[in-house]
Design a protein around this motif. Structure first.
Motif, PDB file in Angstrom:
ATOM      1  N   LEU A  93      48.385  78.149  43.913  1.00  0.00           N
ATOM      2  CA  LEU A  93      47.310  77.521  43.033  1.00  0.00           C
ATOM      3  C   LEU A  93      45.920  77.380  44.365  1.00  0.00           C
ATOM      4  N   VAL A 141      39.932  86.085  30.976  1.00  0.00           N
ATOM      5  CA  VAL A 141      40.499  84.271  31.201  1.00  0.00           C
ATOM      6  C   VAL A 141      39.736  83.371  31.359  1.00  0.00           C
ATOM      7  N   LEU A 166      46.777  78.330  33.342  1.00  0.00           N
ATOM      8  CA  LEU A 166      46.189  79.237  34.456  1.00  0.00           C
ATOM      9  C   LEU A 166      47.390  80.023  35.205  1.00  0.00           C
ATOM     10  N   GLU A 167      48.781  80.358  35.148  1.00  0.00           N
ATOM     11  CA  GLU A 167      49.601  81.407  35.864  1.00  0.00           C
ATOM     12  C   GLU A 167      49.593  81.968  34.235  1.00  0.00           C
ATOM     13  N   SER A 188      46.621  84.196  33.494  1.00  0.00           N
ATOM     14  CA  SER A 188      45.898  85.264  34.451  1.00  0.00           C
ATOM     15  C   SER A 188      47.245  86.324  34.199  1.00  0.00           C
ATOM     16  N   ARG A 246      40.386  75.841  40.996  1.00  0.00           N
ATOM     17  CA  ARG A 246      40.902  77.444  41.347  1.00  0.00           C
ATOM     18  C   ARG A 246      40.642  78.957  41.223  1.00  0.00           C
ATOM     19  N   SER A 261      48.421  73.838  35.307  1.00  0.00           N
ATOM     20  CA  SER A 261      48.479  75.026  36.403  1.00  0.00           C
ATOM     21  C   SER A 261      49.398  75.973  35.572  1.00  0.00           C
ATOM     22  N   VAL A 308      41.362  81.582  39.942  1.00  0.00           N
ATOM     23  CA  VAL A 308      42.227  83.210  38.856  1.00  0.00           C
ATOM     24  C   VAL A 308      41.012  84.783  38.932  1.00  0.00           C
ATOM     25  N   ASP A 309      42.180  85.028  39.556  1.00  0.00           N
ATOM     26  CA  ASP A 309      41.927  86.855  39.338  1.00  0.00           C
ATOM     27  C   ASP A 309      42.746  87.667  38.835  1.00  0.00           C
ATOM     28  N   ARG A 316      42.510  86.022  46.758  1.00  0.00           N
ATOM     29  CA  ARG A 316      42.284  85.030  46.721  1.00  0.00           C
ATOM     30  C   ARG A 316      41.679  84.229  47.952  1.00  0.00           C
TER      31      ARG A 316
END
Lengths: 294, 294, 294, 294
Positions: B290, B193, B151-152, B155, B232, B148, B234-235, B242
């Motif tokens: 998330l 990403v 991911l952050e 991104s 999850r 997680s 991710v953009d 989202r």
């Protein structure tokens, strides 16, 4: 009388001060190659040091094919840009032994400044494809104002991002491949440095050198960037002190500085041994210093 | 009255909760395409929303060639992985008008979890060539422990490194090209990403979506990563919240999710208009959260 | 009366002969550029014809920034390899109009022969990455013995394999991209020819030229290969007769011959008009003939 | 007594016939891997044959870590598309020995036909980047009408253009790299075949197989193309008869069919031995024939 004696005592980037007063630098370099020629070809060698104006050079070069020396009359020396010296000849099948040695006493004048070089060495080249890096380099280094800061930042960025891994790259890999792989040898480090510098408008080129202190000892490749009105050496590998590097060939990238080029035929490089020493202690080097190849 | 007003103030990650009473989300989406067919071909459209188990979907789809509607009997719907729906048919020369609209009331269950997906979406793909990024990603993100956090970080790293520049990329560009160019559109952001996440062992894939609030309004593409036992979203473009994205197609990269594929013939896309709205206020989004596509 | 009518019928390769009485060729060429400078920068132009030893050249060049001519004292002409002429200066924001015209009476001596060029132009370069083509070129052309046959075969192979499609290529595309895409403009044709020739050991380089008869009229780019002891022009596009081409810049590939290079700042090329005519009829060209740029 | 002796002499394409009485094929295959695990990781193996509906399969599989067998309860078998079987588990440092063997009596039914596959396998993939080949493939093969002719032409074109050179390619090389290099191993041959077929609208995919008769014996990779309503095998290397190939994994390219995938940790493959035999004589193969993997 050495050159250094003539400069004021407070000159900070004294080229290779060891203690205080120093002796004239003396470097002994050489290379032995053992090449199997399996189909007739034309070979080009760039293993002889570039002209060293201001220093004293003694050298010897011999090519022995199947136990018999090739007459020097059959070996042409072609002179290229920056004093690059190409030794070329045609050979038949067989075993070729190459011996080169040189002793250089004193240091040469810094690389001359030519307008056209400042244009040429901003251009993208085969292995330093700066045009692919404009966006990336602008984001990473774009807000750094002066070229000497850029030199230091790019050098340490590349040095910390890459791992030195022998055998990690292909001959056809360029700087973009090296960036992604995160690994390379001296050639890859230098190409990435050069591509990034060009992409932020600092003229940069490749120099093949003899590098006293380099470990593992081999032909070494470093970048040379135009910073503060001089060509300054940048070596992100930090494998050897920059002060005692001895210039062989200068060009856009490894396409211009290969120690051995083979056209038409087929060869195997059985063995290659490079030597490079400096008389006395190795110079001390530090990343903050601007150093020119001399 | 806005949607946010109806829910308790502390319910921050409203849409990822299941089993709590909450306002029902209503989304209206649609697309109009105007395609010139200059040589007979087979077309494939992926513009219809994926099945939305747990939500209520009303939709309409029409293909009009040279002013005459193509009978639905001539249009095949092929069902792919993840419920992807491909509408395909053969067409002659002429002008094709496509109209799609859907209303989705409620939110679907989160994407199902399948073992094979965790393997498939670690693999390098055409436009998310993770195998090229192992070295680079390890250096940049390698010491971050949990997925997680990765991911952050990935991104926001991609979001701050790239500039959103319409027209900046070729259809054949992959994530490596985007990284170097430092610019792209949603597709490029998502591919970069995904490639980086896969390279640090986080399964990641591409989802084409309708994106209420996206500006400029168009088909949108986002990443979907397997984090904390869930897929999850991710953009890195941060172009739309989202929480209200509506899934169209899911796959390895844009090769799997193209809104229009043309085989054999020759076409021009004259015009394309996409609409996507959510009833009431747009959800609020924040990078730390998330979120799953529902 | 046309030029061809004045010469004996059997003199087919008229323009490669020296020392025979023949009609004097007269060429008028020029370029007008309109450039928007949106951030201060340094510009480099390569639009002036190279020195034409043996011919008579009259030319004019003017740079007008925001309606006011830039004094020639502020414009530096840098002289590069092969007589390349770079006109460079710093500019602020604004509108720049560039006007160049030249009249060349007679033809220059053929390109001089230098040993180093035969080495340099075998090397891979940024857009003519010959080292990637060794395998492909050997399979396609490897059994052709002599370089004049290779020149003809490679030229017609490239000419028949590629489609001339304006806008089909990116500035960062190289010969490998062009081969796969099967399409390009003059630059792509020339890069592919050059890469293939180098890969089969024929030295080859790029020349930007004014090209009377070229349609659409623009700056043109052609290959120049070392064949039968001379530098011979090869133009797989067949867009203009090779006999009346007028040399601007010579180099490894388009990185060396760009008509306009922008360093640091930001510019838009609003408009560019190129003119090139030959007095009398255009020369007739045929693929079998070996022609030098003069 | 050899297998061929038992069947009528004129039955040339024996194994592609269905519904005729014929000898039952019996194949014995296996693999032994010796893997050094230098950092804990998750491993995925794809070495077990795919389900063979209609044939009789006996198999054994064992993983021995540091001399101790890993309980089968700790090894998960994940089932993917096309019956691909992935055996996966976590391992600590140490030496891993893998033993797989299978005996297959009879031949399986041909690969099932699914609409979605005809769409999926036209798409470009990581190592079969068909979208780069549209121009090239159209020029080389574009005027060939039917897919069975395309299959034969592409197969023999690739077979004659490439040299089989062990060690000639990188794991990250794709079909474009192989085309230019002119050399590869089975993986490169198959990727180039697949990329070219997709580029001319023939669905094509990769299959890893056990290949009786293959020399050198190893895991083999072949293409499988949708021709005349069936999935037909295409093997431009011609290293083994197609009739006795035994399917392991099926996918877009080597990213889907790797015999060993390592996530997170670090491993060395010390040794790998593959065996594959057919009871009796090897089938005879000829390029003109259409053959399915069974």
């Amino acid at each position: 009388m050495g050159r250094e004696a003539r400069v004021p005592k407070k000159a900070r980037s004294l080229f290779s001060r060891i203690g205080k007063k120093r002796a004239v630098m003396k470097r002994d370099v050489g290379a032995e190659l053992d090449v199997e020629i399996t189909a007739p070809t034309t070979l080009e060698f760039q293993i002889a040091v570039a002209p060293q104006p201001g220093a004293e050079v003694t050298e010897s070069l011999a090519f022995v094919l199947n136990g018999k020396e090739i007459p020097l009359a059959d070996v042409r020396e072609i002179s290229g840009d920056h004093g690059n010296r190409i030794h070329t000849f045609d050979v038949k099948e067989g075993n070729l032994k190459v011996s080169y040695s040189a002793t250089v006493v004193g240091q040469s004048e810094p690389a001359p400044l030519r307008d056209i070089d400042l244009s040429t060495y901003l251009r993208p080249s085969r292995y330093a494809e700066a045009d692919k890096f404009f966006g990336f380099a602008a984001t990473e280094f774009g807000d750094l104002a002066d070229s000497s800061t850029l030199l230091e930042k790019v050098s340490s960025w590349v040095g910390t991002r890459l791992s030195y891994v022998p055998g990690s790259s292909d001959p056809i890999d360029g700087a973009a491949d090296t960036l992604l792989a995160g690994a390379g040898v001296c050639r890859g480090y230098a190409h990435l440095v050069i591509a990034l510098l060009r992409a932020v408008n600092v003229p940069a080129r490749l120099v093949s050198v003899y590098a006293p202190g380099c470990h593992p000892m081999d032909f070494h490749a470093v970048g040379e960037a135009f910073v503060d009105g001089q060509w300054r050496v940048v070596d992100a590998t930090c494998l050897a002190p920059r002060q005692s590097l001895l210039r062989i060939a200068t060009g856009r990238d490894a396409a211009d500085t290969a120690c051995l080029d083979n056209h038409k035929g087929s060869i195997n490089l059985n063995n290659m041994t490079v030597t490079a020493t400096v008389d006395g202690d190795l110079p001390r080097d530090s990343l903050e210093e601007l150093v020119s190849i001399r």
